[in-house]
Design a protein around this motif. Structure first.
Motif, PDB file in Angstrom:
ATOM      1  N   LYS A   1      -4.336  -1.234  36.509  1.00 13.71           N
ATOM      2  CA  LYS A   1      -4.331  -2.638  36.111  1.00 13.71           C
ATOM      3  C   LYS A   1      -3.029  -3.318  36.530  1.00 13.71           C
ATOM      4  O   LYS A   1      -3.027  -4.458  36.990  1.00 13.71           O
ATOM      5  N   LYS A   2      -1.922  -2.590  36.371  1.00 11.39           N
ATOM      6  CA  LYS A   2      -0.603  -3.154  36.687  1.00 11.39           C
ATOM      7  C   LYS A   2      -0.325  -3.200  38.180  1.00 11.39           C
ATOM      8  O   LYS A   2       0.370  -4.090  38.660  1.00 11.39           O
TER       9      LYS A   2
ATOM     10  N   GLU B   1       3.729   2.927  32.030  1.00  8.70           N
ATOM     11  CA  GLU B   1       2.629   3.146  31.084  1.00  8.70           C
ATOM     12  C   GLU B   1       3.150   4.126  30.051  1.00  8.70           C
ATOM     13  O   GLU B   1       4.075   4.889  30.318  1.00  8.70           O
TER      14      GLU B   1
ATOM     15  N   GLN C   1      -4.100   2.138  32.947  1.00  6.70           N
ATOM     16  CA  GLN C   1      -3.012   1.152  32.770  1.00  6.70           C
ATOM     17  C   GLN C   1      -2.316   0.875  34.108  1.00  6.70           C
ATOM     18  O   GLN C   1      -2.003  -0.268  34.439  1.00  6.70           O
TER      19      GLN C   1
END
Lengths: 208, 208
Positions: free
Chosen positions: A115-116, A75, A112
């Motif tokens: 989400k990943k 990120e 982020q």
């Protein structure tokens, strides 16, 4: 129980507004919990006393952008003229070895990562005990103007409003209590029954 | 932070095969964690030393069946000629007051509770360190025949195979470690960001 080497480690993301005290909590936590800490990367200049590779990896804008282009960042965020982010390689290597990693980043970065890596990320939000204390801590931090203090304070409020995306929260009123709570969260997550595979049962079945 | 009185308590369900030591862990836990313990109800006769209202509520079959008919049981199971179960009223009253409740029941009962109260139930499975130890603990428990020991042991294996339905596991090798782990799970769950409402943010917003 054997070591769960067939299990990846967990990535504990610690966020919270500046002045909540997340840095102090993480530092103290490392005294009693075996966990790897991830060092962020930045293009900003080191402040007096900051050590390269410990406080941050200090790199040039070109180096950072090459890293982004190569997919090497987990990120990152541009803040005014600087870029801040989390290099992927070290974190992934530790997780694959089954090591838990702790990562102190801002809320946007935390989201982020969630989400990943939804399976591995555990998001913990550090809250100040109340807003008066938060404001005072921002003031105590340095010789900022009233305008900068207001700006920081409003940013803090906006970060706090995203707490609903986080898994856990810790209130930093008494430091020792906050460290205890964060430690409990890590220990509890280590005792979660894995949902994909069931190494525990398999180990038992081998014995039957 | 204020008290989250607008939040219900959590129901910690502790299960595991007989011989895993869940009773000992729960007893020790109560020395350092503020939590209510739920007492089960049974139609079986009290064993020497067992106290009505503490070890179990001892009732007649008629009384138990009336309770079932009135929807007064959170879960129950018939084991040979006896019925065992969890009376609903006390548990619900505590949860509504925001008190956490701990409940030591078998896996089938735990799964019934998870189904009925998915928002509030937190399921913890207590495992023995290995199967040899488990078998030895079953043997140590009393003067059972080889046949009964085999039966208990096979029941234990079948319970362990359901661990995938549970949220957490605790390995009871060293008692103090197991108690520490269970305590960490309870403390961590108390630091979970609530998913329905956001009392924390609302309390902050009141201050703004």
């Amino acid at each position: 129980m054997g070591k769960s080497s067939h299990n990846d480690g967990r990535l504990f993301v610690i966020s919270g507004p500046s002045g909540a005290g997340k840095g102090t909590i993480c530092k103290k936590l490392l005294e009693s919990v075996d966990i790897s800490i991830s060092t962020s990367m930045t293009t900003r200049a080191p402040r007096p006393g900051e050590i390269d590779g410990k406080d941050y990896y200090f790199v040039t804008v070109d180096e950072f952008e090459e890293k982004i282009a190569n997919g090497g960042m987990l990120e990152y965020a541009r803040v005014f003229d600087n870029i801040y982010g989390t290099p992927k390689d070290m974190v992934i290597k530790q997780l694959e070895r089954g090591r838990d990693v702790i990562l102190e980043i801002d809320v946007q970065g935390g989201l982020q990562i969630k989400k990943k890596m939804p399976e591995q990320a555990v998001l913990v939000f550090v809250l100040p005990p109340d807003l008066t204390t938060l404001r005072q801590r921002i003031i105590d931090r340095g010789t900022e103007t009233e305008e900068v203090i207001d700006k920081r304070f409003n940013e803090a409020i906006n970060e706090i409003k995203l707490i609903g995306e986080y898994d856990y929260y810790v209130v930093n009123d008494e430091l020792d209590d906050a460290v205890y709570d964060l430690k409990a969260i890590i220990m509890a997550e280590r005792r979660r029954v894995p949902n994909k595979i069931m190494p525990i049962v398999r180990e038992y079945e081998k014995e039957i």
